[in-house]
Design a protein around this motif. Structure first.
Motif, short mmCIF file in Angstrom:
data_model
loop_
_atom_site.label_atom_id
_atom_site.label_comp_id
_atom_site.label_asym_id
_atom_site.label_seq_id
_atom_site.Cartn_x
_atom_site.Cartn_y
_atom_site.Cartn_z
N ASN A 22 0.85 -1.19 0.00
CA ASN A 22 0.00 0.00 0.00
C ASN A 22 0.89 1.24 0.00
O ASN A 22 1.61 1.51 0.97
N SER A 23 0.83 2.03 -1.08
CA SER A 23 1.67 3.22 -1.17
C SER A 23 1.30 4.28 -0.14
O SER A 23 2.01 5.28 -0.01
N PHE A 24 0.21 4.07 0.59
CA PHE A 24 -0.13 4.98 1.68
C PHE A 24 1.06 5.11 2.63
O PHE A 24 1.34 6.21 3.13
N VAL A 71 -6.25 0.23 -2.56
CA VAL A 71 -5.64 -0.97 -3.15
C VAL A 71 -6.73 -2.01 -3.41
O VAL A 71 -6.81 -2.60 -4.50
N LEU A 72 -7.58 -2.26 -2.41
CA LEU A 72 -8.67 -3.22 -2.58
C LEU A 72 -9.66 -2.72 -3.63
O LEU A 72 -10.17 -3.51 -4.44
N ALA A 73 -9.93 -1.42 -3.64
CA ALA A 73 -10.89 -0.87 -4.60
C ALA A 73 -10.40 -1.05 -6.03
O ALA A 73 -11.17 -1.45 -6.92
N LEU A 115 -5.21 7.63 -2.71
CA LEU A 115 -3.82 7.54 -3.16
C LEU A 115 -3.71 8.05 -4.60
O LEU A 115 -4.72 8.15 -5.30
N PRO A 116 -2.51 8.35 -5.07
CA PRO A 116 -2.35 8.79 -6.47
C PRO A 116 -2.94 7.82 -7.48
O PRO A 116 -3.42 8.24 -8.54
N LEU A 117 -2.95 6.51 -7.16
CA LEU A 117 -3.49 5.53 -8.10
C LEU A 117 -4.99 5.72 -8.35
O LEU A 117 -5.53 5.23 -9.34
N ALA A 118 -5.68 6.43 -7.45
CA ALA A 118 -7.12 6.62 -7.61
C ALA A 118 -7.45 7.34 -8.92
O ALA A 118 -8.51 7.10 -9.51
N VAL A 169 -12.07 8.57 -0.29
CA VAL A 169 -12.06 9.51 0.83
C VAL A 169 -10.61 9.75 1.22
O VAL A 169 -9.91 8.83 1.63
N ALA A 170 -10.17 10.98 1.06
CA ALA A 170 -8.77 11.33 1.31
C ALA A 170 -8.48 11.33 2.80
O ALA A 170 -9.22 11.91 3.59
#
Length: 335
Positions: free
Chosen positions: A75-77, A249-251, A277-280, A290-291
């Motif tokens: 997770n890039s979080f 990630v799951l989404a 995340l940026p991937l969104a 939700v940020a």
């Protein structure tokens, strides 16, 4: 042949200032005039000066290092969280040592022991799944300042995180406004405080809005695990028209799995993530999320640790970031 270190005296002579002035510049003291600081810093760069951290450690009884333990790097979080930690610690001239527990409490304990051996000044910990509630007390017994982040165990201590209950509420109310009435939750399998807070928020939001709970599905925190969960989501007894996911990630994985099954996210079923995340912005369709502001949480955690290092007797403090909904194409409008 090892090159001789440039000394403060040599920098001072080249810059035409005292050794004490150079020392103040190195320690980023505000007592030095800007034009003097700029000249000294230019000379240090030209002479390739590097601070002798070992000597500073002996003088100050401090390693100038802090440890950060996260549960995964999938997770890039956590990389964004780390950037926030480093922003604050760099201002205090501290080096951040990062370790990945892989959500294994035994590995986590081994990392903590290595941190002790290296004499880190303090630790920021996102506890691994299965961490004993007594761990914070053990760490306190070592004389090692501790801040928990994103997850927590044991009694209330210094903690930096986000309001997951409010975050889930934002997402659910948005989906209701879009006309969704049957909502499922895609969760990680790991039993942590972060999971429990999200599920608590899910139950509360369902009760407040009155929409149908289509069920909770669990998935491993991997791209393929999330993709495979699509079959379980579509097989729920009450077929959902929306899915709220534990994180982005799951989404993202779920949306890939839904497309494999011939179900188009954002058209046939709404999908919302948590974290933003940026991937969104790179998923198809772009993911509503939700940020949580991972860098800010990292800065908060580092600030709490710096506060604890300065005042070991300070009253424990909690810094909680408020969430923010970011709407994109994956949460279609039905009304």
């Amino acid at each position: 042949m090892r090159q001789k270190r440039v000394t403060l005296e040599e920098i001072a002579q080249a810059a035409g200032v005292s050794r004490a002035t150079v020392s103040l510049v190195v320690r980023k003291s505000p007592l030095v005039a800007d034009h003097t600081r700029e000249r000294v810093e230019r000379i240090m760069a030209e002479m390739d000066y590097v601070r002798d951290i070992g000597a500073a450690r002996l003088r100050n009884n401090s390693s100038r290092t802090v440890g950060v333990i996260v549960p995964n790097l999938v997770n890039s979080f956590f990389t964004e969280f780390l950037s926030g930690v480093e922003d604050v610690m760099a201002q205090d001239d501290r080096v951040v040592l990062l370790a990945n527990s892989r959500d294994d409490p035994w590995r986590q304990d081994a990392i903590l022991q290595r941190f002790r051996g290296h004499g880190v000044d303090g630790v920021i910990l996102c506890p691994a799944v299965g961490t004993e509630p007594q761990l914070p007390a053990r760490i306190a017994g070592w004389g090692m300042p501790l801040v928990q982040a994103l997850r927590e165990v044991g009694p209330p201590l210094d903690f930096a995180g986000a309001d997951y209950v409010a975050a889930v509420g934002l997402a659910v109310r948005h989906l209701v406004a879009q006309g969704c009435s049957r909502l499922a939750f895609l969760s990680v399998t790991a039993r942590t405080s972060a999971r429990e807070e999200r599920l608590s928020g899910f139950a509360r939001a369902l009760a407040e809005t009155g929409i149908t709970n289509a069920g909770v599905v669990e998935a491993d925190l991997t791209w393929e695990g999330a993709a495979q969960s699509a079959a379980q989501v579509l097989a729920l007894g009450t077929r959902p028209d929306a899915v709220l996911c534990f994180n982005d990630v799951l989404a993202a994985g779920l949306m890939a799995g839904l497309r494999r099954a011939g179900c188009e996210p954002g058209r046939d079923i709404a999908v919302v993530g948590l974290d933003d995340l940026p991937l969104a912005e790179l998923t198809h369709p772009a993911l509503t999320s939700v940020a949580m502001d991972a860098p800010r949480i990292g800065r908060n955690a580092a600030g709490l640790l710096a506060r604890r290092l300065a005042d070991p007797a300070a009253v424990p403090q909690r810094d909680i970031v408020a969430p923010r909904l970011v709407v994109r194409d994956s949460s279609f409008q039905k009304v």
